[in-house]
Design a protein around this motif. Structure first.
Motif, PDB file in Angstrom:
ATOM      1  N   GLY A 115      38.146  27.002  16.161  1.00 23.08           N
ATOM      2  CA  GLY A 115      38.293  28.013  15.115  1.00 23.08           C
ATOM      3  C   GLY A 115      38.910  29.306  15.593  1.00 23.08           C
ATOM      4  O   GLY A 115      38.737  30.345  14.955  1.00 23.08           O
ATOM      5  N   VAL A 116      39.661  29.284  16.701  1.00 24.19           N
ATOM      6  CA  VAL A 116      40.137  30.526  17.310  1.00 24.19           C
ATOM      7  C   VAL A 116      41.653  30.715  17.268  1.00 24.19           C
ATOM      8  O   VAL A 116      42.157  31.724  17.745  1.00 24.19           O
ATOM      9  CB  VAL A 116      39.629  30.660  18.760  1.00 24.19           C
ATOM     10  CG1 VAL A 116      38.108  30.743  18.799  1.00 24.19           C
ATOM     11  CG2 VAL A 116      40.130  29.518  19.645  1.00 24.19           C
ATOM     12  N   GLU A 117      42.379  29.771  16.693  1.00 30.75           N
ATOM     13  CA  GLU A 117      43.827  29.949  16.593  1.00 30.75           C
ATOM     14  C   GLU A 117      44.134  30.975  15.511  1.00 30.75           C
ATOM     15  O   GLU A 117      43.628  30.878  14.392  1.00 30.75           O
ATOM     16  CB  GLU A 117      44.515  28.629  16.271  1.00 30.75           C
ATOM     17  CG  GLU A 117      46.024  28.743  16.274  1.00 30.75           C
ATOM     18  CD  GLU A 117      46.705  27.404  16.118  1.00 30.75           C
ATOM     19  OE1 GLU A 117      47.688  27.345  15.352  1.00 30.75           O
ATOM     20  OE2 GLU A 117      46.266  26.421  16.765  1.00 30.75           O
ATOM     21  N   MET A 118      44.941  31.963  15.853  1.00 33.35           N
ATOM     22  CA  MET A 118      45.271  33.013  14.898  1.00 33.35           C
ATOM     23  C   MET A 118      46.275  32.487  13.870  1.00 33.35           C
ATOM     24  O   MET A 118      47.243  31.811  14.236  1.00 33.35           O
ATOM     25  CB  MET A 118      45.813  34.243  15.624  1.00 33.35           C
ATOM     26  CG  MET A 118      44.740  34.915  16.482  1.00 33.35           C
ATOM     27  SD  MET A 118      45.288  36.432  17.302  1.00 33.35           S
ATOM     28  CE  MET A 118      46.110  35.753  18.757  1.00 33.35           C
ATOM     29  N   THR A 119      46.025  32.789  12.595  1.00 32.98           N
ATOM     30  CA  THR A 119      46.851  32.268  11.508  1.00 32.98           C
ATOM     31  C   THR A 119      47.840  33.274  10.959  1.00 32.98           C
ATOM     32  O   THR A 119      48.698  32.910  10.153  1.00 32.98           O
ATOM     33  CB  THR A 119      45.974  31.778  10.338  1.00 32.98           C
ATOM     34  OG1 THR A 119      45.207  32.881   9.840  1.00 32.98           O
ATOM     35  CG2 THR A 119      45.062  30.654  10.763  1.00 32.98           C
TER      36      THR A 119
END
Length: 163
Positions: A115-119
């Motif tokens: 849940g840590v990938e920047m969008t």
């Protein structure tokens, strides 16, 4: 989704990092030697997750966790970014980083699984600065997304979670 900031601009992630008490997702990353790096079992793990070792704060966190690793019994520290293994190996060699593992998520689902990938924002696609501490049984003991990408993680809280 979690929120951090790049400068004054809010940045969101694809989800939430694992919460305290949950089971840490398994993963397969690429080590500096292009060998597989997975979530170890039977040992405590500190995941130092960051955008790129080429930035001052990211490199500082790798150096600091390398120092801390020397005094952490039964604990593996894994530094994770989307930097290519070549860049990670070069940095570690030049800096004498030898007490931690560095691993690349460039060819992995790690960013979405954790849940840590920047969008959004200029650095979308990279990993938000996050620390996740995992116990021997795979349960999460500590999880922190820093309020801003330019802020170092709370090292004391990560170490305290190890008991």
């Amino acid at each position: 989704m979690a929120t951090t900031a790049l400068g004054d601009t809010p940045v969101h992630t694809v989800g939430e990092p694992p919460t305290v008490g949950s089971q840490a997702p398994t993963f397969e990353l690429t080590g500096n030697d292009f060998e597989s790096v997975t979530l170890p079992t039977g040992t405590r793990v500190v995941l130092n997750i960051f955008p790129s070792v080429a930035t001052g704060v990211c490199s500082a966190s790798v150096r600091r966790f390398n120092e801390l690793a020397a005094s952490l019994d039964d604990t593996t520290v894994i530094n994770v970014s989307k930097d290519l293994p070549f860049a990670l190996a070069s940095f570690c060699g030049a800096e004498g980083i030898d007490k931690v593992t560095t691993a690349s998520a460039f060819a992995s689902t790690f960013g979405s699984d954790y849940g840590v990938e920047m969008t959004d924002g200029k650095w979308r696609g990279l990993l938000a600065r996050t620390v996740v501490v995992v116990d021997r049984d795979g349960s999460v003991l500590h999880s922190q997304v820093t309020p801003t990408i330019g802020e170092e993680p709370d090292y004391d809280a990560a170490v305290a979670a190890l008991g």
